[in-house]
Motif scaffolding. Sequence first.
Motif, PDB file in Angstrom:
ATOM      1  N   ASP A 161      -4.483   0.700  -4.882  1.00 21.91           N
ATOM      2  CA  ASP A 161      -3.916   0.064  -3.699  1.00 21.91           C
ATOM      3  C   ASP A 161      -3.937  -1.441  -3.947  1.00 21.91           C
ATOM      4  OD1 ASP A 161      -3.339   2.314  -2.211  1.00 21.91           O
ATOM      5  OD2 ASP A 161      -5.202   2.269  -1.075  1.00 21.91           O
TER       6      ASP A 161
ATOM      7  N   ILE B 256      -1.721  -5.116  -7.631  1.00 24.95           N
ATOM      8  CA  ILE B 256      -1.846  -3.676  -7.821  1.00 24.95           C
ATOM      9  C   ILE B 256      -2.108  -3.453  -9.303  1.00 24.95           C
ATOM     10  CG2 ILE B 256      -0.636  -1.478  -7.760  1.00 24.95           C
ATOM     11  CD1 ILE B 256       0.983  -2.556  -5.389  1.00 24.95           C
TER      12      ILE B 256
ATOM     13  N   ARG C  91       0.841  -1.198   0.000  1.00 24.95           N
ATOM     14  CA  ARG C  91       0.000   0.000   0.000  1.00 24.95           C
ATOM     15  C   ARG C  91       0.878   1.251   0.000  1.00 24.95           C
ATOM     16  NH1 ARG C  91      -1.788   4.040   2.329  1.00 24.95           N
ATOM     17  NH2 ARG C  91      -0.722   3.723   4.283  1.00 24.95           N
TER      18      ARG C  91
ATOM     19  N   ALA D 294       2.226   1.779  -3.432  1.00 25.56           N
ATOM     20  CA  ALA D 294       1.214   2.338  -4.340  1.00 25.56           C
ATOM     21  C   ALA D 294       1.016   3.828  -4.078  1.00 25.56           C
ATOM     22  CB  ALA D 294      -0.102   1.582  -4.199  1.00 25.56           C
ATOM     23  N   VAL D 295       0.981   4.224  -2.814  1.00 27.29           N
ATOM     24  CA  VAL D 295       0.837   5.643  -2.462  1.00 27.29           C
ATOM     25  C   VAL D 295       2.030   6.426  -3.020  1.00 27.29           C
ATOM     26  CG1 VAL D 295       0.864   7.277  -0.521  1.00 27.29           C
ATOM     27  CG2 VAL D 295      -0.631   5.261  -0.443  1.00 27.29           C
TER      28      VAL D 295
END
Length: 183
Positions: free
Chosen positions: A133, A144, A118, A121-122
Amino acid sequence: MRTLHRVRIVAVPVLLCGFLLTTACTNPSSGPNSAKAASASAEAAEVANAQLNFAKCMRDHGQNVPDPDPETHELRLPTPSSHERGSAWDVAVQACQHFLPGGTLVPPLNTQELEQLRAFAVCMRAHDIDMSDPETTGTNLGNIVIRGRLANLTRTELDNDPVYKAAMEACKDKLPRGEGGTQ
């Protein structure tokens, strides 16, 4: 949509590595180590047979998956056209993964690894890469999805995109170990 799937284009069977090293480095002479060598050799043969059955099953389900390399024992998985839930690849994996050690292509992710994905991805979104996410439920746990202008690129095109390359360089330390992370 392009998916960063945890399956590698060339998937080196991690579980097999230990078996192969043990088998390759063991002297099959008599003595206390001979039982260990025989056991490791039997386990390596079992894993190799499981990989062969997995590849055959995937072909039976319409996927072009070659047999493992007879010398290196690598199971080379092609880049599937889609990792979307319900795609032909996904259906084939669901039908065939029981042949693999542990019953899956990849070991399950733990909470920490999902959180690392996560964070990755951010970070990628902060570097102008449109991606979801990671999935936290279902059969595609940890997947993802790359969206937007990069969604339909090949792996080579993606790796050669300067914005993607810069984002990967900036964010790779957020990936769990074994996914490109350096932790």
